[in-house]
Motif scaffolding. Sequence first.
Motif, PDB file in Angstrom:
ATOM      1  N   ILE A  48       0.834  -1.205   0.000  1.00  7.49           N
ATOM      2  CA  ILE A  48       0.000   0.000   0.000  1.00  7.49           C
ATOM      3  C   ILE A  48       0.867   1.253   0.000  1.00  7.49           C
ATOM      4  N   SER A  49       1.926   1.260   0.803  1.00  3.58           N
ATOM      5  CA  SER A  49       2.820   2.421   0.847  1.00  3.58           C
ATOM      6  C   SER A  49       3.434   2.693  -0.522  1.00  3.58           C
ATOM      7  N   ARG A  50       3.863   1.634  -1.173  1.00  5.42           N
ATOM      8  CA  ARG A  50       4.452   1.771  -2.510  1.00  5.42           C
ATOM      9  C   ARG A  50       3.422   2.334  -3.494  1.00  5.42           C
ATOM     10  N   ALA A  51       2.176   1.889  -3.354  1.00  3.89           N
ATOM     11  CA  ALA A  51       1.108   2.342  -4.260  1.00  3.89           C
ATOM     12  C   ALA A  51       0.760   3.804  -4.030  1.00  3.89           C
ATOM     13  N   LEU A  52       0.742   4.250  -2.777  1.00  2.00           N
ATOM     14  CA  LEU A  52       0.455   5.661  -2.479  1.00  2.00           C
ATOM     15  C   LEU A  52       1.451   6.567  -3.198  1.00  2.00           C
ATOM     16  N   ALA A  53       2.724   6.199  -3.111  1.00  2.00           N
ATOM     17  CA  ALA A  53       3.763   6.995  -3.756  1.00  2.00           C
ATOM     18  C   ALA A  53       3.639   6.947  -5.269  1.00  2.00           C
ATOM     19  N   LYS A  54       3.328   5.773  -5.797  1.00  2.00           N
ATOM     20  CA  LYS A  54       3.230   5.631  -7.250  1.00  2.00           C
ATOM     21  C   LYS A  54       2.125   6.502  -7.819  1.00  2.00           C
ATOM     22  N   ASP A  55       0.978   6.543  -7.159  1.00  2.00           N
ATOM     23  CA  ASP A  55      -0.122   7.378  -7.654  1.00  2.00           C
ATOM     24  C   ASP A  55       0.208   8.864  -7.528  1.00  2.00           C
ATOM     25  N   THR A  56       0.901   9.243  -6.446  1.00  2.00           N
ATOM     26  CA  THR A  56       1.296  10.644  -6.274  1.00  2.00           C
ATOM     27  C   THR A  56       2.275  11.060  -7.366  1.00  2.00           C
ATOM     28  N   LEU A  57       3.277  10.240  -7.603  1.00  2.00           N
ATOM     29  CA  LEU A  57       4.282  10.562  -8.620  1.00  2.00           C
ATOM     30  C   LEU A  57       3.671  10.584 -10.017  1.00  2.00           C
ATOM     31  N   ALA A  58       2.736   9.678 -10.267  1.00  2.00           N
ATOM     32  CA  ALA A  58       2.074   9.666 -11.574  1.00  2.00           C
ATOM     33  C   ALA A  58       1.328  10.970 -11.810  1.00  2.00           C
ATOM     34  N   ALA A  59       0.617  11.455 -10.794  1.00  7.57           N
ATOM     35  CA  ALA A  59      -0.112  12.723 -10.920  1.00  7.57           C
ATOM     36  C   ALA A  59       0.854  13.887 -11.113  1.00  7.57           C
ATOM     37  N   ALA A  60       1.968  13.866 -10.389  1.00  9.35           N
ATOM     38  CA  ALA A  60       2.960  14.929 -10.515  1.00  9.35           C
ATOM     39  C   ALA A  60       3.547  14.963 -11.927  1.00  9.35           C
ATOM     40  N   CYS A  61       3.886  13.796 -12.459  1.00  7.84           N
ATOM     41  CA  CYS A  61       4.478  13.720 -13.802  1.00  7.84           C
ATOM     42  C   CYS A  61       3.488  14.162 -14.872  1.00  7.84           C
ATOM     43  N   ARG A  62       2.228  13.817 -14.699  1.00 11.20           N
ATOM     44  CA  ARG A  62       1.236  14.215 -15.686  1.00 11.20           C
ATOM     45  C   ARG A  62       0.958  15.712 -15.625  1.00 11.20           C
ATOM     46  N   THR A  63       1.265  16.334 -14.505  1.00 10.52           N
ATOM     47  CA  THR A  63       1.015  17.768 -14.341  1.00 10.52           C
ATOM     48  C   THR A  63       2.140  18.617 -14.910  1.00 10.52           C
ATOM     49  N   ALA A 123      -5.189  10.297  -3.943  1.00 10.99           N
ATOM     50  CA  ALA A 123      -6.385  10.811  -4.624  1.00 10.99           C
ATOM     51  C   ALA A 123      -6.063  11.993  -5.527  1.00 10.99           C
ATOM     52  N   LEU A 124      -4.816  12.448  -5.535  1.00 10.17           N
ATOM     53  CA  LEU A 124      -4.431  13.629  -6.288  1.00 10.17           C
ATOM     54  C   LEU A 124      -4.611  13.430  -7.794  1.00 10.17           C
ATOM     55  N   THR A 125      -5.104  14.473  -8.459  1.00 16.09           N
ATOM     56  CA  THR A 125      -5.239  14.458  -9.913  1.00 16.09           C
ATOM     57  C   THR A 125      -4.525  15.685 -10.491  1.00 16.09           C
ATOM     58  N   PRO A 126      -4.086  15.620 -11.744  1.00 14.89           N
ATOM     59  CA  PRO A 126      -3.422  16.774 -12.347  1.00 14.89           C
ATOM     60  C   PRO A 126      -4.229  18.074 -12.288  1.00 14.89           C
ATOM     61  N   PRO A 127      -5.556  18.067 -12.532  1.00 14.03           N
ATOM     62  CA  PRO A 127      -6.287  19.339 -12.427  1.00 14.03           C
ATOM     63  C   PRO A 127      -6.198  19.966 -11.034  1.00 14.03           C
ATOM     64  N   ASP A 128      -6.254  19.141  -9.991  1.00 14.24           N
ATOM     65  CA  ASP A 128      -6.138  19.674  -8.629  1.00 14.24           C
ATOM     66  C   ASP A 128      -4.760  20.271  -8.396  1.00 14.24           C
ATOM     67  N   LEU A 129      -3.739  19.528  -8.805  1.00 15.56           N
ATOM     68  CA  LEU A 129      -2.375  20.005  -8.595  1.00 15.56           C
ATOM     69  C   LEU A 129      -2.112  21.256  -9.426  1.00 15.56           C
ATOM     70  N   GLN A 130      -2.610  21.287 -10.655  1.00 10.62           N
ATOM     71  CA  GLN A 130      -2.424  22.469 -11.496  1.00 10.62           C
ATOM     72  C   GLN A 130      -3.105  23.686 -10.881  1.00 10.62           C
ATOM     73  N   GLN A 131      -4.286  23.493 -10.295  1.00  6.14           N
ATOM     74  CA  GLN A 131      -4.978  24.609  -9.651  1.00  6.14           C
ATOM     75  C   GLN A 131      -4.177  25.135  -8.470  1.00  6.14           C
ATOM     76  N   GLY A 208      -5.868   6.639  -7.252  1.00  6.23           N
ATOM     77  CA  GLY A 208      -5.268   6.200  -8.493  1.00  6.23           C
ATOM     78  C   GLY A 208      -5.267   4.689  -8.640  1.00  6.23           C
ATOM     79  N   SER A 209      -4.827   4.234  -9.802  1.00  8.80           N
ATOM     80  CA  SER A 209      -4.910   2.810 -10.131  1.00  8.80           C
ATOM     81  C   SER A 209      -4.035   1.941  -9.241  1.00  8.80           C
TER      82      SER A 209
END
Length: 232
Positions: A48-63, A123-131, A208-209
Amino acid sequence: MSDPGRTTPPPRQPEWHLVVPVKAPSVGKSRLARDLDRIGLGADHEEISRALAKDTLAAACRTVGARCVVLVTSDGSAAEEWSAQGVAVVPDPGLGLNAAISLGLAAVTAGSPVAALLGDLPALTPPDLQQALAAAEMHEQSFVPDAGGEGTVMRAAVGGRFRPHFGPGSADLHEEAGATRLGLDLPRLRTDVDDVASLARALRLGVGSATTAAVRGLDLLGWAHAGHGPRL
């Protein structure tokens, strides 16, 4: 006199860089690990810890793009995975969260807008981070508090550096240091995961996935609504 046949190009948007600290799963998320053991759902906290980071980094990279993300970690597998995608990786010597963030900041070109982002925002998404970054552009120094208002999920600076004060009471510490508090209505950004209750809140928002796969088969929302955790 202006030339009516020429259009003025829009102002160039600042190129944000994001520093994301991620502990190795074997040593990170100790409160979450204790909670999962206590409630006996048979969950693998490292997964779970690994997954939390993976979803965060994915959102950051997409932003901002992978080349503008700096990962600070001692997790060799995460370093290899994200380096292959173009993320800059800085080894974490294990001196604490703020020391890790400071090392990441030092890896960013001086004068670039930079933000430090917690690595447990599934739960972070690129639109939230961009805002949030757009709001941060309006202030030399700023931060976004967590959902409770006492912690910090993002600390930002436009064209400068900052001394991070993440940890207990970090919101007040960042404000005392001159950063503007951005009380944005962005629960996906402001929900970091430290325990089962905050993980359940993130799941309700939608994660995230990677996190979705990691908690598959665990009825954490049912557990919370049954009165074993906070009402969501």
